[in-house]
Design an enzyme around this catalytic site. Structure first.
Site, PDB file in Angstrom:
ATOM      1  N   LYS A 173       0.844  -1.206   0.000  1.00 24.13           N
ATOM      2  CA  LYS A 173       0.000   0.000   0.000  1.00 24.13           C
ATOM      3  C   LYS A 173       0.880   1.258   0.000  1.00 24.13           C
ATOM      4  O   LYS A 173       0.631   2.200  -0.749  1.00 24.13           O
ATOM      5  CB  LYS A 173      -0.933  -0.006   1.223  1.00 24.13           C
ATOM      6  CG  LYS A 173      -2.076  -1.014   1.104  1.00 24.13           C
ATOM      7  CD  LYS A 173      -2.885  -1.168   2.393  1.00 24.13           C
ATOM      8  CE  LYS A 173      -3.913  -2.286   2.216  1.00 24.13           C
ATOM      9  NZ  LYS A 173      -4.750  -2.520   3.402  1.00 24.13           N
TER      10      LYS A 173
ATOM     11  N   GLN B 101      -4.376  -1.225   9.621  1.00 29.25           N
ATOM     12  CA  GLN B 101      -4.420  -2.547   9.003  1.00 29.25           C
ATOM     13  C   GLN B 101      -5.046  -3.568   9.961  1.00 29.25           C
ATOM     14  O   GLN B 101      -4.705  -3.619  11.143  1.00 29.25           O
ATOM     15  CB  GLN B 101      -2.999  -2.982   8.592  1.00 29.25           C
ATOM     16  CG  GLN B 101      -2.936  -4.281   7.820  1.00 29.25           C
ATOM     17  CD  GLN B 101      -3.578  -4.225   6.444  1.00 29.25           C
ATOM     18  OE1 GLN B 101      -3.687  -3.162   5.831  1.00 29.25           O
ATOM     19  NE2 GLN B 101      -4.015  -5.364   5.948  1.00 29.25           N
TER      20      GLN B 101
ATOM     21  N   ASP C 228     -10.572   3.552   4.334  1.00 29.45           N
ATOM     22  CA  ASP C 228     -11.061   2.174   4.208  1.00 29.45           C
ATOM     23  C   ASP C 228     -12.587   2.144   4.075  1.00 29.45           C
ATOM     24  O   ASP C 228     -13.158   1.126   3.675  1.00 29.45           O
ATOM     25  CB  ASP C 228     -10.693   1.371   5.459  1.00 29.45           C
ATOM     26  CG  ASP C 228      -9.458   0.513   5.271  1.00 29.45           C
ATOM     27  OD1 ASP C 228      -9.247   0.010   4.154  1.00 29.45           O
ATOM     28  OD2 ASP C 228      -8.716   0.350   6.251  1.00 29.45           O
TER      29      ASP C 228
HETATM   30  N1  GUN Z   1      -7.117  -6.404   6.208  1.00 32.54           N
HETATM   31  C1  GUN Z   1      -7.552  -7.118   5.153  1.00 32.54           C
HETATM   32  N2  GUN Z   1      -8.146  -6.313   4.241  1.00 32.54           N
HETATM   33  C2  GUN Z   1      -8.070  -5.057   4.732  1.00 32.54           C
HETATM   34  C3  GUN Z   1      -8.479  -3.803   4.238  1.00 32.54           C
HETATM   35  O1  GUN Z   1      -9.055  -3.664   3.147  1.00 32.54           O
HETATM   36  N3  GUN Z   1      -8.211  -2.732   5.055  1.00 32.54           N
HETATM   37  C4  GUN Z   1      -7.588  -2.865   6.252  1.00 32.54           C
HETATM   38  N4  GUN Z   1      -7.403  -1.759   6.973  1.00 32.54           N
HETATM   39  N5  GUN Z   1      -7.194  -4.032   6.734  1.00 32.54           N
HETATM   40  C5  GUN Z   1      -7.423  -5.116   5.967  1.00 32.54           C
END
Ligand code: GUN
Length: 313
Positions: free
Chosen positions: A61, A105, A128
């Site tokens: 990311k 995350q 998110d």
């Molecule tokens: N863990 C797995 N998928 C995601 C996501 O799309 N966002 C976040 N913050 N954590 C995740």
């Protein structure tokens, strides 16, 4: 993926290629916003603990953000971090006008309640789209003005792939497998907003196969390797496979070989479907691209600039 005739290759929805060109567009929008408005979109990524998969996701990311010209700042906290310390960090980031997007995350270590953390993020910075305010705005259909929902990245990516392949989705019968807050529930809202007739199915659903067979659009997000077989799919249906399942795929030279498969039996389904996303190379790359798009949207809204229009429909 088996060796395929050209007619079958045309059925594959190439999310990797789509996401690459989407990311180029995002980078060009970021460059314009910087030069014309002096705004530098920025994203704070918080990772708590040592989950190896999360470390890879967070690194990817950050790299993708930087490549698009977005400032990305990592905050790595150790496994024992208390909820209070995490909330304090989020307070600082909420108050910092130079931070436009905040992502924590998931999963988080056991001592931390993920809902409390997500709902502590300023909804305007919740790239998110998991905060209850963003969830509520999505349910009420507020997605297009300055106070609109930020839409969860994976479902947004699925919608972009579907709209690119099918155009107008009005009147189509859609089935979503899985009822998670991250994918299944927002997908239900987005498909409903696109005028589909939507059924959401899950682990307690009876007659799963019969329900799937009705779908013009089948979205699977259950995390069960190759659960969906060719005879669960209506001829010509569009299948979006959100599953990323790590399984053993032994070969003659490597009996221990591991690989990724989706929730759908791709090699069987390809003969039946109208179109399908592969795993890997389908939905996955779209999730990161949509995170970048959400960060730019959030930055623009916080600076009272009209954000770019990312979706065509
Ligand atoms: N863990 C797995 N998928 C995601 C996501 O799309 N966002 C976040 N913050 N954590 C995740």
């Amino acid at each position: 993926m088996k060796n395929m005739e050209a007619s079958l290759v045309g059925k594959i929805i190439d999310g990797k290629a789509f996401a690459e060109s989407f990311r180029e567009r995002i980078a060009s929008e970021v460059s314009n916003i910087k030069s014309e408005k002096g705004l530098k979109p920025s994203l704070a990524v918080i990772l708590v603990g040592n989950d190896p998969a999360s470390h890879i996701y967070v690194r990817n990311k950050g790299l993708a953000a930087k490549e698009a010209g977005i400032i990305a700042v990592d905050h790595r906290l150790d496994e024992e971090t208390s909820q209070e310390d995490l909330l304090q960090l989020i307070d600082c980031l909420n108050d910092d006008p130079l931070v436009h997007g905040i992502l924590v995350q998931l999963p988080l270590p056991d001592q931390i309640n993920p809902a409390a953390v997500i709902d502590h993020i300023d909804p305007a910075k919740d790239v998110d789209g998991f905060h209850v305010v963003n969830t509520g705005r999505l349910v009420t259909g507020e997605i297009s003005d300055s106070k609109a929902a930020l839409i969860p990245c994976t479902p947004l990516g699925c919608m972009m792939l579907l709209e690119d392949r099918l155009g107008d989705l009005s009147g189509l019968e859609a089935v979503v497998l899985g009822r998670s807050n991250i994918v299944g529930k927002p997908m239900l809202q987005l498909l409903t907003m696109a005028n589909c007739t939507v059924t959401i199915a899950h682990s307690r659903t009876k007659s799963l196969k019969e329900i799937c067979c009705r779908a013009d659009i089948l979205v699977s997000a259950v995390g069960q390797p190759e659960l969906v077989k060719a005879d669960w799919i209506k001829a010509g249906a569009t299948v979006i496979d959100v599953g990323i399942n790590r399984v053993s795929i032994p070969t003659s030279d490597n009996p221990e070989k591991m690989g990724l498969v989706g929730d759908v039996d791709f090699n069987g389904a390809i003969d039946v479907v109208g179109a399908i996303t592969p795993v890997p190379g389908g939905v996955g790359p779209m999730t990161i691209a949509c995170l970048l798009a959400n960060t730019v949207t959030a930055a623009c809204r916080q600076s009272k600039i009209t954000p770019p229009k990312w979706r065509s429909n």
